[in-house]
Design a protein around this motif. Structure first.
Motif, PDB file in Angstrom:
ATOM      1  N   ALA A   1      16.555  -8.751 -23.095  1.00 53.32           N
ATOM      2  CA  ALA A   1      16.483  -7.689 -22.088  1.00 53.32           C
ATOM      3  C   ALA A   1      16.911  -6.338 -22.635  1.00 53.32           C
ATOM      4  O   ALA A   1      16.374  -5.302 -22.235  1.00 53.32           O
ATOM      5  N   TYR A   2      17.876  -6.338 -23.555  1.00 50.42           N
ATOM      6  CA  TYR A   2      18.459  -5.076 -24.012  1.00 50.42           C
ATOM      7  C   TYR A   2      18.142  -4.737 -25.461  1.00 50.42           C
ATOM      8  O   TYR A   2      18.831  -3.918 -26.070  1.00 50.42           O
ATOM      9  N   GLY A   3      17.095  -5.305 -25.993  1.00 50.34           N
ATOM     10  CA  GLY A   3      16.580  -4.869 -27.282  1.00 50.34           C
ATOM     11  C   GLY A   3      17.530  -5.047 -28.444  1.00 50.34           C
ATOM     12  O   GLY A   3      17.522  -4.236 -29.389  1.00 50.34           O
ATOM     13  N   VAL A   4      18.334  -6.096 -28.417  1.00 55.18           N
ATOM     14  CA  VAL A   4      19.323  -6.325 -29.473  1.00 55.18           C
ATOM     15  C   VAL A   4      18.653  -6.972 -30.682  1.00 55.18           C
ATOM     16  O   VAL A   4      17.910  -7.958 -30.550  1.00 55.18           O
ATOM     17  N   LEU A   5      18.911  -6.413 -31.858  1.00 52.28           N
ATOM     18  CA  LEU A   5      18.358  -6.945 -33.104  1.00 52.28           C
ATOM     19  C   LEU A   5      19.478  -7.487 -33.975  1.00 52.28           C
ATOM     20  O   LEU A   5      20.579  -6.924 -34.008  1.00 52.28           O
ATOM     21  N   LYS A   6      19.181  -8.570 -34.697  1.00 50.28           N
ATOM     22  CA  LYS A   6      20.179  -9.147 -35.595  1.00 50.28           C
ATOM     23  C   LYS A   6      20.653  -8.124 -36.619  1.00 50.28           C
ATOM     24  O   LYS A   6      21.843  -8.008 -36.910  1.00 50.28           O
ATOM     25  N   GLY A   7      19.726  -7.377 -37.158  1.00 50.42           N
ATOM     26  CA  GLY A   7      20.085  -6.364 -38.147  1.00 50.42           C
ATOM     27  C   GLY A   7      20.564  -5.065 -37.554  1.00 50.42           C
ATOM     28  O   GLY A   7      21.031  -4.179 -38.272  1.00 50.42           O
ATOM     29  N   GLY A   8      20.440  -4.925 -36.222  1.00 47.58           N
ATOM     30  CA  GLY A   8      20.866  -3.706 -35.551  1.00 47.58           C
ATOM     31  C   GLY A   8      19.721  -2.740 -35.314  1.00 47.58           C
ATOM     32  O   GLY A   8      18.731  -2.745 -36.047  1.00 47.58           O
ATOM     33  N   ASN A   9      19.854  -1.918 -34.286  1.00 55.05           N
ATOM     34  CA  ASN A   9      18.849  -0.883 -34.010  1.00 55.05           C
ATOM     35  C   ASN A   9      19.428   0.525 -34.107  1.00 55.05           C
ATOM     36  O   ASN A   9      18.759   1.498 -33.791  1.00 55.05           O
ATOM     37  N   TYR A  10      20.687   0.606 -34.562  1.00 54.23           N
ATOM     38  CA  TYR A  10      21.373   1.910 -34.643  1.00 54.23           C
ATOM     39  C   TYR A  10      21.522   2.326 -36.092  1.00 54.23           C
ATOM     40  O   TYR A  10      22.052   1.578 -36.917  1.00 54.23           O
ATOM     41  N   LYS A  11      21.071   3.533 -36.375  1.00 55.71           N
ATOM     42  CA  LYS A  11      21.200   4.106 -37.724  1.00 55.71           C
ATOM     43  C   LYS A  11      22.317   5.141 -37.720  1.00 55.71           C
ATOM     44  O   LYS A  11      22.311   6.072 -36.906  1.00 55.71           O
ATOM     45  N   ASN A  12      23.291   4.976 -38.603  1.00 52.83           N
ATOM     46  CA  ASN A  12      24.388   5.931 -38.698  1.00 52.83           C
ATOM     47  C   ASN A  12      23.840   7.313 -39.029  1.00 52.83           C
ATOM     48  O   ASN A  12      23.071   7.483 -39.975  1.00 52.83           O
ATOM     49  N   GLU A  13      24.232   8.312 -38.235  1.00 57.61           N
ATOM     50  CA  GLU A  13      23.672   9.649 -38.388  1.00 57.61           C
ATOM     51  C   GLU A  13      24.088  10.323 -39.690  1.00 57.61           C
ATOM     52  O   GLU A  13      23.402  11.217 -40.184  1.00 57.61           O
ATOM     53  N   VAL A  14      25.213   9.911 -40.262  1.00 52.57           N
ATOM     54  CA  VAL A  14      25.706  10.524 -41.499  1.00 52.57           C
ATOM     55  C   VAL A  14      25.127   9.831 -42.726  1.00 52.57           C
ATOM     56  O   VAL A  14      24.568  10.462 -43.625  1.00 52.57           O
ATOM     57  N   THR A  15      25.235   8.493 -42.758  1.00 52.74           N
ATOM     58  CA  THR A  15      24.813   7.741 -43.936  1.00 52.74           C
ATOM     59  C   THR A  15      23.355   7.299 -43.877  1.00 52.74           C
ATOM     60  O   THR A  15      22.749   6.999 -44.912  1.00 52.74           O
ATOM     61  N   GLY A  16      22.805   7.226 -42.658  1.00 56.99           N
ATOM     62  CA  GLY A  16      21.448   6.739 -42.509  1.00 56.99           C
ATOM     63  C   GLY A  16      21.309   5.237 -42.632  1.00 56.99           C
ATOM     64  O   GLY A  16      20.201   4.692 -42.639  1.00 56.99           O
ATOM     65  N   ARG A  17      22.432   4.532 -42.704  1.00 57.10           N
ATOM     66  CA  ARG A  17      22.406   3.081 -42.894  1.00 57.10           C
ATOM     67  C   ARG A  17      22.412   2.335 -41.551  1.00 57.10           C
ATOM     68  O   ARG A  17      22.978   2.797 -40.572  1.00 57.10           O
ATOM     69  N   ILE A  18      21.763   1.171 -41.538  1.00 54.64           N
ATOM     70  CA  ILE A  18      21.780   0.278 -40.382  1.00 54.64           C
ATOM     71  C   ILE A  18      22.643  -0.920 -40.740  1.00 54.64           C
ATOM     72  O   ILE A  18      22.338  -1.655 -41.687  1.00 54.64           O
ATOM     73  N   LEU A  19      23.738  -1.117 -40.014  1.00 51.32           N
ATOM     74  CA  LEU A  19      24.742  -2.110 -40.392  1.00 51.32           C
ATOM     75  C   LEU A  19      24.949  -3.180 -39.322  1.00 51.32           C
ATOM     76  O   LEU A  19      26.030  -3.742 -39.194  1.00 51.32           O
TER      77      LEU A  19
END
Length: 322
Positions: A70-88
């Motif tokens: 329902a809430y679009g959760v991904l195992k690898g994450g859907n958020y990219k850090n704005e400073v590093t650009g990494r998805i953790l």
């Protein structure tokens, strides 16, 4: 049966925002803080982010499967850090599927879907409250409070939430009583019992908008008349003879420039909001001279707004009604 005037989506959205503001952004006196930081655990926005493992640890396997879908959760994450650009592995929760879609996928009825998701959200919320809280900017600003008063008053009327209107009234009373100088002029900032800084254009215009919305929501003329007094003071002290309103009244000689603009930033421009309030009060308070003042503001910025329309959205929307 009376047809609803709005979609449930918009009411849910309004409820979420109002609940957050009244729960987390409201001072003991009933006025609204300036901002909440997005941090709290060292990483920007971490307070509001979730990993899939965190969600599964709080919900049953069945609940977790439905909630994650329902809430679009991904195992690898859907958020990219704005400073590093990494998805953790962190996720921003957003409604990725409708109740109908979820019900079909998991063989449920839509009411059952919403009940389950509400229960899941409550458990995640309680877990999130145990995290280190983000720092709060606890300044009380007249202009930003004016916008929140307007929003709560209008939404309270549309969605029949009298408690929102009551909160708007309480904040308006505080601003009116505590953010005034000895001569009764409006002030800009309040913190730790001290009110200071002469009010700017946005303070007068935004607070007048809040009072105008309260007057219309409650049908009480005293709020409308208070808005009229603010606009009279604004026109007297901030108006430029060539049209438009300056950002400050010129009383502080250390501010040697008096800018005048109508483009929107994070909030709508003071000139555009003033034009809106003047237009509305010209009808509701019978002040025909306000209509002329609104048209002068429109004339002062119309050429620039036509050249850069995306930067003048509020100005253009108000101008269309003149």
């Amino acid at each position: 049966i009376q047809e609803k005037r709005y979609d449930d989506f918009f009411e849910d959205f309004a409820v979420d925002i109002a609940t957050f503001v009244l729960r987390d952004m409201t001072s003991p006196e009933g006025v609204f803080y300036s901002a909440a930081d997005s941090g709290g655990e060292g990483d920007e926005a971490r307070y509001y982010l979730w990993t899939e493992d965190e969600i599964r640890s709080l919900l049953t396997p069945e609940e977790a499967g439905i909630f994650i879908y329902a809430y679009g959760v991904l195992k690898g994450g859907n958020y990219k850090n704005e400073v590093t650009g990494r998805i953790l592995g962190y996720n921003i929760l957003f409604r990725a599927a409708s109740s109908r879609d979820i019900a079909r996928r998991f063989n449920m009825d839509e009411a059952g879907v919403e009940t389950l998701l509400a229960s899941c959200r409550e458990r995640l919320f309680k877990a999130r409250r145990r995290r280190p809280a983000p720092p709060m900017d606890d300044k009380i600003l007249t202009d930003w409070n004016g916008l929140m008063i307007a929003a709560l008053a209008k939404a309270g009327a549309v969605f029949e939430r009298r408690e929102w209107i009551n909160s708007a009234e309480k904040a308006a009373r505080f601003i009116d009583q505590k953010l005034r100088d000895k001569k009764g002029a409006l002030l800009h900032r309040y913190r730790n019992g001290e009110a200071a800084v002469p009010a700017f254009l946005d303070d007068y215009a935004f607070f007048a908008l809040g009072l105008t919305e309260l007057g219309e929501s409650l049908g009480r003329k005293e709020y409308t008349q208070s808005a009229v007094k603010l606009m009279d003071a604004l026109l007297k002290n901030f108006a430029d003879g060539d049209g438009g309103l300056f950002f400050h009244d010129g009383g502080d000689k250390n501010l040697f420039l008096r800018k005048k603009d109508a483009y929107d930033g994070a909030v709508p421009s003071g000139n555009a909001v003033a034009m809106e309030v003047l237009t509305r009060l010209s009808a509701s308070a019978g002040r025909r001279d306000f209509s002329g003042a609104a048209k002068r503001i429109a004339a002062a910025f119309s050429r620039h707004a036509a050249k850069y329309p995306l930067s003048h959205a509020h100005f253009i929307s108000v101008s269309a009604g003149l």
